[in-house]
Design a protein around this motif. Structure first.
Motif, PDB file in Angstrom:
ATOM      1  N   TYR A 222       0.393  14.784   2.579  1.00  0.00           N
ATOM      2  CA  TYR A 222       0.067  14.964   1.158  1.00  0.00           C
ATOM      3  C   TYR A 222       0.943  14.051   0.299  1.00  0.00           C
ATOM      4  O   TYR A 222       0.468  13.450  -0.665  1.00  0.00           O
ATOM      5  CB  TYR A 222       0.277  16.415   0.705  1.00  0.00           C
ATOM      6  CG  TYR A 222      -0.534  17.451   1.451  1.00  0.00           C
ATOM      7  CD1 TYR A 222      -1.702  17.132   2.145  1.00  0.00           C
ATOM      8  CD2 TYR A 222      -0.130  18.778   1.458  1.00  0.00           C
ATOM      9  CE1 TYR A 222      -2.429  18.095   2.825  1.00  0.00           C
ATOM     10  CE2 TYR A 222      -0.864  19.749   2.125  1.00  0.00           C
ATOM     11  CZ  TYR A 222      -2.006  19.404   2.811  1.00  0.00           C
ATOM     12  OH  TYR A 222      -2.718  20.367   3.475  1.00  0.00           O
TER      13      TYR A 222
ATOM     14  N   LYS B 117      -0.138  10.652  -1.870  1.00  0.00           N
ATOM     15  CA  LYS B 117       0.102  10.795  -3.307  1.00  0.00           C
ATOM     16  C   LYS B 117      -0.748  11.901  -3.931  1.00  0.00           C
ATOM     17  O   LYS B 117      -1.267  11.758  -5.035  1.00  0.00           O
ATOM     18  CB  LYS B 117      -0.104   9.463  -4.028  1.00  0.00           C
ATOM     19  CG  LYS B 117       0.834   8.381  -3.537  1.00  0.00           C
ATOM     20  CD  LYS B 117       0.704   7.122  -4.349  1.00  0.00           C
ATOM     21  CE  LYS B 117       1.412   5.984  -3.778  1.00  0.00           C
ATOM     22  NZ  LYS B 117       2.676   5.694  -3.767  1.00  0.00           N
ATOM     23  N   LEU B 118      -0.850  13.022  -3.196  1.00  0.00           N
ATOM     24  CA  LEU B 118      -1.552  14.181  -3.729  1.00  0.00           C
ATOM     25  C   LEU B 118      -0.669  14.948  -4.712  1.00  0.00           C
ATOM     26  O   LEU B 118      -1.166  15.755  -5.490  1.00  0.00           O
ATOM     27  CB  LEU B 118      -2.008  15.117  -2.600  1.00  0.00           C
ATOM     28  CG  LEU B 118      -3.360  14.773  -2.005  1.00  0.00           C
ATOM     29  CD1 LEU B 118      -3.377  13.456  -1.274  1.00  0.00           C
ATOM     30  CD2 LEU B 118      -3.832  15.886  -1.112  1.00  0.00           C
TER      31      LEU B 118
ATOM     32  N   LYS C  63      -7.208  14.208  -3.998  1.00  0.00           N
ATOM     33  CA  LYS C  63      -6.371  13.218  -4.687  1.00  0.00           C
ATOM     34  C   LYS C  63      -6.977  12.869  -6.045  1.00  0.00           C
ATOM     35  O   LYS C  63      -6.266  12.818  -7.052  1.00  0.00           O
ATOM     36  CB  LYS C  63      -6.217  11.959  -3.833  1.00  0.00           C
ATOM     37  CG  LYS C  63      -5.335  10.913  -4.487  1.00  0.00           C
ATOM     38  CD  LYS C  63      -5.152   9.697  -3.620  1.00  0.00           C
ATOM     39  CE  LYS C  63      -4.260   8.703  -4.351  1.00  0.00           C
ATOM     40  NZ  LYS C  63      -4.047   7.499  -3.562  1.00  0.00           N
TER      41      LYS C  63
ATOM     42  N   GLU D 271      -4.973  13.679  -9.462  1.00  0.00           N
ATOM     43  CA  GLU D 271      -4.314  12.455  -9.922  1.00  0.00           C
ATOM     44  C   GLU D 271      -3.870  12.549 -11.386  1.00  0.00           C
ATOM     45  O   GLU D 271      -2.708  12.309 -11.722  1.00  0.00           O
ATOM     46  CB  GLU D 271      -5.275  11.279  -9.727  1.00  0.00           C
ATOM     47  CG  GLU D 271      -4.621   9.946  -9.682  1.00  0.00           C
ATOM     48  CD  GLU D 271      -5.581   8.908  -9.117  1.00  0.00           C
ATOM     49  OE1 GLU D 271      -5.107   8.075  -8.338  1.00  0.00           O
ATOM     50  OE2 GLU D 271      -6.787   8.935  -9.453  1.00  0.00           O
TER      51      GLU D 271
END
Length: 190
Positions: free
Chosen positions: A60, A64-65, A98, A102
């Protein structure tokens, strides 16, 4: 009716990490995993299943979750995001998760977004969903029982379960498709 209530109780639908469950100090990865395991252990299908692992959390982070951690510790906001990921991953892809998170990650980092308040709203809706699911499930049981009346008595229990599994799977696909459509709308807005 009692067998339906017992069945629903076994699902442990009311188990969720709340904002209050998370200490006001940053946690190490093992502590985060322990929090998830202790909260959701009753929801495992098999005893060997893992709720959350170091590999999952690392994936994760690499994907870049959630926003970057500091000093190998996870803040309350990280844990709330991991909880959202935990709930989303059973339905939508990691790529879709994501996309969904974001902008929220950006808001947390740049705008001091109140994630605990948002997460509380999520839990309010989850509670309403749970209540609706319990009512719908009872109706499904009744419908399945009615549909198999014409079949041989020895087959009724099995056929009821097949009808229910098929219906629940179908409904799950409808909800997943609606969720994916909303993800596409979020992506289209960016």
């Amino acid at each position: 009716m009692d067998h339906v209530k017992k069945f629903l109780d076994q699902l442990e639908l009311d188990k969720n990490i709340t904002v209050e469950d998370i200490p006001n100090i940053d946690l190490y990865m093992d502590q985060v995993i322990q929090l998830f395991e202790s909260t959701y252990s009753g929801t495992k299908r098999n005893e060997d299943d893992k709720i959350l692992t170091k590999t999952m959390i690392n994936n994760y982070a690499k994907g870049k979750l959630f926003f970057q951690i500091k000093n190998k510790k996870y803040s309350k906001e990280h844990i709330l995001l991991i909880s959202l990921i935990f709930h989303l991953k059973g339905t939508i892809s990691i790529g879709d998760i994501k996309r969904v998170l974001e902008e929220m990650n950006e808001k947390i980092v740049n705008e001091k977004f109140d994630l605990p308040q948002f997460y509380g709203s999520f839990l309010t809706i989850v509670s309403e969903n749970m209540n609706q699911f319990q009512r719908d499930f009872q109706e499904l049981v009744t419908s399945a029982e009615n549909e198999v009346q014409a079949f041989d008595e020895k087959d009724k229990d099995y056929l009821e379960k097949v009808l229910m599994i098929s219906s629940l799977s179908y409904m799950s696909n409808l909800y997943r498709r609606a969720a994916e459509k909303l993800v596409d709308e979020i992506q289209g807005e960016e």
